[in-house]
Design a protein around this motif. Structure first.
Motif, PDB file in Angstrom:
ATOM      1  N   SER A 151     -22.851 -23.328 -90.031  1.00  5.67           N
ATOM      2  CA  SER A 151     -22.094 -22.591 -89.303  1.00  5.67           C
ATOM      3  C   SER A 151     -22.152 -21.022 -89.608  1.00  5.67           C
ATOM      4  O   SER A 151     -22.206 -20.043 -88.846  1.00  5.67           O
ATOM      5  CB  SER A 151     -20.614 -23.331 -89.086  1.00  5.67           C
ATOM      6  OG  SER A 151     -19.932 -22.428 -88.041  1.00  5.67           O
ATOM      7  N   ALA A 152     -21.831 -20.872 -90.957  1.00  9.08           N
ATOM      8  CA  ALA A 152     -22.119 -19.662 -91.676  1.00  9.08           C
ATOM      9  C   ALA A 152     -23.344 -19.082 -91.313  1.00  9.08           C
ATOM     10  O   ALA A 152     -23.276 -17.595 -91.064  1.00  9.08           O
ATOM     11  CB  ALA A 152     -21.560 -19.594 -93.177  1.00  9.08           C
ATOM     12  N   GLN A 153     -24.375 -19.722 -91.500  1.00 11.07           N
ATOM     13  CA  GLN A 153     -25.707 -19.205 -91.063  1.00 11.07           C
ATOM     14  C   GLN A 153     -25.651 -18.641 -89.626  1.00 11.07           C
ATOM     15  O   GLN A 153     -26.488 -17.436 -89.368  1.00 11.07           O
ATOM     16  CB  GLN A 153     -26.829 -19.899 -91.466  1.00 11.07           C
ATOM     17  CG  GLN A 153     -26.892 -20.303 -93.041  1.00 11.07           C
ATOM     18  CD  GLN A 153     -27.209 -18.928 -93.794  1.00 11.07           C
ATOM     19  OE1 GLN A 153     -27.642 -18.118 -93.429  1.00 11.07           O
ATOM     20  NE2 GLN A 153     -26.835 -19.023 -95.121  1.00 11.07           N
ATOM     21  N   ASP A 154     -25.039 -19.493 -88.628  1.00 12.70           N
ATOM     22  CA  ASP A 154     -25.267 -19.118 -87.299  1.00 12.70           C
ATOM     23  C   ASP A 154     -24.330 -17.799 -87.152  1.00 12.70           C
ATOM     24  O   ASP A 154     -24.763 -17.022 -86.303  1.00 12.70           O
ATOM     25  CB  ASP A 154     -24.680 -20.202 -86.708  1.00 12.70           C
ATOM     26  CG  ASP A 154     -25.448 -21.573 -86.706  1.00 12.70           C
ATOM     27  OD1 ASP A 154     -26.782 -21.498 -86.692  1.00 12.70           O
ATOM     28  OD2 ASP A 154     -24.746 -22.496 -86.322  1.00 12.70           O
ATOM     29  N   ALA A 155     -23.187 -17.628 -87.929  1.00 13.11           N
ATOM     30  CA  ALA A 155     -22.380 -16.596 -87.639  1.00 13.11           C
ATOM     31  C   ALA A 155     -23.141 -15.277 -88.317  1.00 13.11           C
ATOM     32  O   ALA A 155     -23.118 -14.092 -87.755  1.00 13.11           O
ATOM     33  CB  ALA A 155     -21.109 -16.774 -88.619  1.00 13.11           C
ATOM     34  N   LEU A 156     -23.988 -15.353 -89.214  1.00 11.11           N
ATOM     35  CA  LEU A 156     -24.556 -14.266 -89.819  1.00 11.11           C
ATOM     36  C   LEU A 156     -25.884 -13.720 -88.951  1.00 11.11           C
ATOM     37  O   LEU A 156     -26.107 -12.791 -88.742  1.00 11.11           O
ATOM     38  CB  LEU A 156     -25.247 -14.669 -91.268  1.00 11.11           C
ATOM     39  CG  LEU A 156     -24.741 -14.564 -92.350  1.00 11.11           C
ATOM     40  CD1 LEU A 156     -25.626 -14.945 -93.665  1.00 11.11           C
ATOM     41  CD2 LEU A 156     -24.079 -12.939 -92.613  1.00 11.11           C
ATOM     42  N   ALA A 157     -26.357 -14.791 -88.170  1.00  9.15           N
ATOM     43  CA  ALA A 157     -27.422 -14.415 -87.223  1.00  9.15           C
ATOM     44  C   ALA A 157     -26.921 -13.950 -86.105  1.00  9.15           C
ATOM     45  O   ALA A 157     -27.564 -12.752 -85.520  1.00  9.15           O
ATOM     46  CB  ALA A 157     -28.172 -15.645 -86.850  1.00  9.15           C
ATOM     47  N   ALA A 158     -25.510 -14.041 -85.708  1.00  7.50           N
ATOM     48  CA  ALA A 158     -24.815 -13.511 -84.669  1.00  7.50           C
ATOM     49  C   ALA A 158     -24.256 -12.087 -85.090  1.00  7.50           C
ATOM     50  O   ALA A 158     -23.583 -11.188 -84.140  1.00  7.50           O
ATOM     51  CB  ALA A 158     -23.819 -14.391 -83.969  1.00  7.50           C
ATOM     52  N   GLY A 159     -24.350 -11.728 -86.433  1.00 11.78           N
ATOM     53  CA  GLY A 159     -23.755 -10.544 -86.857  1.00 11.78           C
ATOM     54  C   GLY A 159     -22.333 -10.471 -87.293  1.00 11.78           C
ATOM     55  O   GLY A 159     -21.620  -9.564 -87.439  1.00 11.78           O
ATOM     56  N   ASP A 160     -21.750 -11.461 -87.316  1.00  6.08           N
ATOM     57  CA  ASP A 160     -20.459 -11.698 -87.556  1.00  6.08           C
ATOM     58  C   ASP A 160     -20.228 -12.178 -89.392  1.00  6.08           C
ATOM     59  O   ASP A 160     -20.198 -13.264 -89.744  1.00  6.08           O
ATOM     60  CB  ASP A 160     -19.730 -13.009 -86.621  1.00  6.08           C
ATOM     61  CG  ASP A 160     -18.210 -12.760 -86.899  1.00  6.08           C
ATOM     62  OD1 ASP A 160     -17.546 -12.343 -87.907  1.00  6.08           O
ATOM     63  OD2 ASP A 160     -17.647 -13.705 -86.001  1.00  6.08           O
ATOM     64  N   VAL A 161     -20.376 -11.016 -89.965  1.00  3.15           N
ATOM     65  CA  VAL A 161     -20.460 -11.136 -91.222  1.00  3.15           C
ATOM     66  C   VAL A 161     -18.970 -11.869 -91.933  1.00  3.15           C
ATOM     67  O   VAL A 161     -18.919 -12.598 -92.770  1.00  3.15           O
ATOM     68  CB  VAL A 161     -20.742  -9.823 -92.161  1.00  3.15           C
ATOM     69  CG1 VAL A 161     -20.688 -10.036 -93.789  1.00  3.15           C
ATOM     70  CG2 VAL A 161     -22.083  -9.437 -91.679  1.00  3.15           C
ATOM     71  N   ALA A 162     -17.829 -11.224 -91.158  1.00  2.43           N
ATOM     72  CA  ALA A 162     -16.365 -11.760 -91.779  1.00  2.43           C
ATOM     73  C   ALA A 162     -16.535 -13.363 -91.843  1.00  2.43           C
ATOM     74  O   ALA A 162     -15.937 -14.171 -92.511  1.00  2.43           O
ATOM     75  CB  ALA A 162     -15.420 -11.139 -91.128  1.00  2.43           C
ATOM     76  N   ALA A 163     -16.969 -13.830 -90.501  1.00  2.30           N
ATOM     77  CA  ALA A 163     -16.703 -15.189 -90.358  1.00  2.30           C
ATOM     78  C   ALA A 163     -17.728 -16.014 -91.154  1.00  2.30           C
ATOM     79  O   ALA A 163     -17.265 -17.118 -91.800  1.00  2.30           O
ATOM     80  CB  ALA A 163     -17.114 -15.606 -88.842  1.00  2.30           C
TER      81      ALA A 163
END
Length: 304
Positions: free
Chosen positions: A122-134
């Protein structure tokens, strides 16, 4: 359970469903059946221990999302896999029927990824979406949940370093530092941390490049200076420039200083390797063009 809005829908629902089934519960505060179904869903999410992800969408506040799914009555639950809706149900079903619905789509416990692995994906998905904090929050949770998960720890320390949070990265890396000599990815992190510490200890500032250039111009085989410059570039995350400098050493002396240049070059390749994209079973994910190019350059120099 996560409350989803239009802003985080892509990350928390679509991208997350690439790693684990996501059950979307459309509800509203005034809806009595919604209040009956909600605790059942939350209980099952806990019981299934990461085998599916539960998110809730307030259909009154997020009418665009409700319209996207064609919601006409609530509660309505929609299950997504691989970014697409695959099934759903309407109404406040009893627990047994909800469990039967989930069991059609959720992998058995012995096949499901561990909760920490779900957080990491899920963290990698968040990174791909640009949500670094998440992404940072999820990776921290993954490491806390499973301290032995070196994959999650690698991603967590790497992201902290990318953000310039060196002290936190050092603290997070400390429990696995002894494994750096035998684990390639942890060894790459150590090489990065060592470079940062070297630059700080030497007091190398932004103008250091002029000093390096003058010394190298006077002696092309000044490998100590070239290696110092490569580490200075690493500390700034100027990866390709660092590898170019290391290649200059390797072209002149392949085994200088117990292979220090080659080992550091390989560490950088490990650090810049992006996560492999999800592909259909049997297919090989494409290699990052920058990584592929620099791998070929290393091979051509080392094998020549």
């Amino acid at each position: 359970m996560i409350d989803v809005t239009l802003e985080n829908f892509e990350t928390e629902v679509v991208n997350a469903s690439l790693s684990v089934p996501v059950l979307v519960d459309f509800w509203a505060p005034w809806c009595g059946p919604c209040r009956a179904l909600g605790p059942i869903l939350e209980k099952l999410e806990t019981e299934y221990a990461g085998r599916f992800k539960l998110v809730k969408i307030n259909s009154d506040e997020e009418q665009e999302l409700a319209g996207m799914f064609g919601i006409r009555s609530i509660p309505t639950c929609v299950l997504l896999k691989d970014g697409q809706p695959v099934d759903g149900f309407m109404g406040a079903l009893p627990e047994g029927q909800v469990r039967a619905f989930l069991d059609k789509h959720v992998p058995p416990a012995d096949e499901a990824p561990a909760p920490a692995e779900v957080q990491e994906a899920s963290a990698q998905d968040a990174l791909a979406a640009g949500d670094v904090a998440a992404a940072l929050e999820k990776l921290q949770h993954a490491v806390t949940t499973d301290p032995a998960n070196d994959e999650a720890r690698f991603d967590y320390v790497k992201l902290l370093l990318q953000l310039g949070r060196v002290a936190e990265a050092q603290a997070a890396f400390a429990p696995v530092q002894a494994k750096a000599a035998v684990d390639r990815r942890l060894g790459a992190l150590k090489a990065w941390l060592d470079a940062i510490e070297f630059v700080a200890a030497q007091g190398l500032g932004p103008d250091a490049d002029a000093q390096f250039a003058a010394k190298i111009a006077a002696n092309k085989r000044d490998f100590e200076t070239r290696f110092a410059r490569a580490r200075w570039l690493m500390a700034q995350q100027r990866w390709t420039e660092a590898m170019d400098e290391l290649l200059e050493i390797l072209m002149r002396d392949k085994h200088w200083n117990d292979d220090a240049a080659r080992k550091t070059y390989v560490a950088i390749l490990e650090l810049i390797e992006p996560p492999k994209p999800k592909v259909a079973e049997g297919q090989i994910p494409p290699e990052d063009p920058v990584v592929a190019s620099y791998r070929r350059r290393l091979s051509s120099v080392v094998l020549s």
